[in-house]
Write a protein that holds these residues in place. Sequence first.
Motif, PDB file in Angstrom:
ATOM      1  N   ARG A  68       0.789  -1.237   0.000  1.00  0.00           N
ATOM      2  CA  ARG A  68       0.000   0.000   0.000  1.00  0.00           C
ATOM      3  C   ARG A  68       0.821   1.288   0.000  1.00  0.00           C
ATOM      4  NH1 ARG A  68      -4.202   0.083   4.254  1.00  0.00           N
ATOM      5  NH2 ARG A  68      -2.530  -0.791   5.486  1.00  0.00           N
ATOM      6  N   PRO A  69       1.939   1.374   0.745  1.00  0.00           N
ATOM      7  CA  PRO A  69       2.711   2.624   0.667  1.00  0.00           C
ATOM      8  C   PRO A  69       3.211   2.928  -0.747  1.00  0.00           C
ATOM      9  CG  PRO A  69       3.361   1.377   2.605  1.00  0.00           C
ATOM     10  CD  PRO A  69       2.463   0.485   1.800  1.00  0.00           C
ATOM     11  N   VAL A  70       3.593   1.897  -1.478  1.00  0.00           N
ATOM     12  CA  VAL A  70       4.061   2.088  -2.854  1.00  0.00           C
ATOM     13  C   VAL A  70       2.888   2.457  -3.757  1.00  0.00           C
ATOM     14  CG1 VAL A  70       5.135   0.938  -4.842  1.00  0.00           C
ATOM     15  CG2 VAL A  70       6.040   0.555  -2.532  1.00  0.00           C
ATOM     16  N   VAL A  71       1.754   1.786  -3.580  1.00  0.00           N
ATOM     17  CA  VAL A  71       0.555   2.094  -4.373  1.00  0.00           C
ATOM     18  C   VAL A  71       0.150   3.549  -4.139  1.00  0.00           C
ATOM     19  CG1 VAL A  71      -1.893   1.560  -4.732  1.00  0.00           C
ATOM     20  CG2 VAL A  71      -0.252  -0.302  -4.401  1.00  0.00           C
ATOM     21  N   ALA A  99       1.976   6.064  -3.108  1.00  0.00           N
ATOM     22  CA  ALA A  99       2.950   6.986  -3.691  1.00  0.00           C
ATOM     23  C   ALA A  99       2.784   7.069  -5.206  1.00  0.00           C
ATOM     24  CB  ALA A  99       4.369   6.537  -3.342  1.00  0.00           C
ATOM     25  N   ARG A 100       2.568   5.941  -5.859  1.00  0.00           N
ATOM     26  CA  ARG A 100       2.422   5.948  -7.318  1.00  0.00           C
ATOM     27  C   ARG A 100       1.143   6.640  -7.761  1.00  0.00           C
ATOM     28  NH1 ARG A 100       4.912   0.443  -9.954  1.00  0.00           N
ATOM     29  NH2 ARG A 100       6.979   0.682  -9.048  1.00  0.00           N
ATOM     30  N   LEU A 133      -6.153   5.856   0.134  1.00  0.00           N
ATOM     31  CA  LEU A 133      -6.409   4.574  -0.530  1.00  0.00           C
ATOM     32  C   LEU A 133      -7.569   3.855   0.148  1.00  0.00           C
ATOM     33  CD1 LEU A 133      -2.958   2.830  -1.153  1.00  0.00           C
ATOM     34  CD2 LEU A 133      -4.486   3.829  -2.838  1.00  0.00           C
ATOM     35  N   ALA A 134      -7.517   3.807   1.479  1.00  0.00           N
ATOM     36  CA  ALA A 134      -8.574   3.117   2.232  1.00  0.00           C
ATOM     37  C   ALA A 134      -9.922   3.783   1.993  1.00  0.00           C
ATOM     38  CB  ALA A 134      -8.233   3.101   3.720  1.00  0.00           C
ATOM     39  N   ARG A 135      -9.937   5.116   1.995  1.00  0.00           N
ATOM     40  CA  ARG A 135     -11.205   5.817   1.738  1.00  0.00           C
ATOM     41  C   ARG A 135     -11.712   5.520   0.329  1.00  0.00           C
ATOM     42  NH1 ARG A 135      -8.630   9.871   4.957  1.00  0.00           N
ATOM     43  NH2 ARG A 135      -7.742  10.860   3.107  1.00  0.00           N
ATOM     44  N   ARG A 185      -6.112  13.086  -4.345  1.00  0.00           N
ATOM     45  CA  ARG A 185      -4.927  13.805  -4.836  1.00  0.00           C
ATOM     46  C   ARG A 185      -4.986  15.268  -4.426  1.00  0.00           C
ATOM     47  NH1 ARG A 185      -4.487  11.213 -10.856  1.00  0.00           N
ATOM     48  NH2 ARG A 185      -3.107   9.498 -10.319  1.00  0.00           N
ATOM     49  N   ALA A 186      -6.174  15.850  -4.491  1.00  0.00           N
ATOM     50  CA  ALA A 186      -6.334  17.249  -4.079  1.00  0.00           C
ATOM     51  C   ALA A 186      -6.048  17.402  -2.584  1.00  0.00           C
ATOM     52  CB  ALA A 186      -7.741  17.738  -4.411  1.00  0.00           C
ATOM     53  N   ILE A 187      -6.542  16.469  -1.790  1.00  0.00           N
ATOM     54  CA  ILE A 187      -6.283  16.496  -0.344  1.00  0.00           C
ATOM     55  C   ILE A 187      -4.789  16.381  -0.088  1.00  0.00           C
ATOM     56  CG2 ILE A 187      -6.560  15.178   1.811  1.00  0.00           C
ATOM     57  CD1 ILE A 187      -9.426  14.480   0.807  1.00  0.00           C
TER      58      ILE A 187
END
Length: 131
Positions: free
Chosen positions: A68-71, A73-74, A82-84, A111-113
């Motif tokens: 998940r950290p890599v996902v 970041a990408r 991601l979870a939301r 992305r805006a957040i």
Amino acid sequence: MDTLAVMTSQKSPQTMKPATAAKKLGVYLEATPAEFQEGVVTRDELNTLQSDPPEWLQELRRTGPHPRPVVAARLGVSISGLARGGITEPLTTEEIEALRAEDPEWLERERAIQAEVRAEEARLKETKRRP
């Protein structure tokens, strides 16, 4: 044990669990080879994996599945974002690219957040520099 024996004894190499090594390498543990998952990794082995990654590690970094950290970041979002967005499992590079192409509303919003958070962090860092 006397102090001379303690002073002359060799230090054992620092080791870490496979989960820790996978995290440091930025890969999803469950996608690594069995021998990696079942062993321990020394600091020297980790350094070698980082500086001269074997083919399995290169392929895993290239195609995933990614943790998940890599996902996050990408995709340019936070792990919470991601979870939301309903992404709770590792994704492959192909799945990440498909999400980017689809550009769902939740991804735009996250992305805006993330951009706001980074801007605020930069602003705070700048105010700390000023006397």
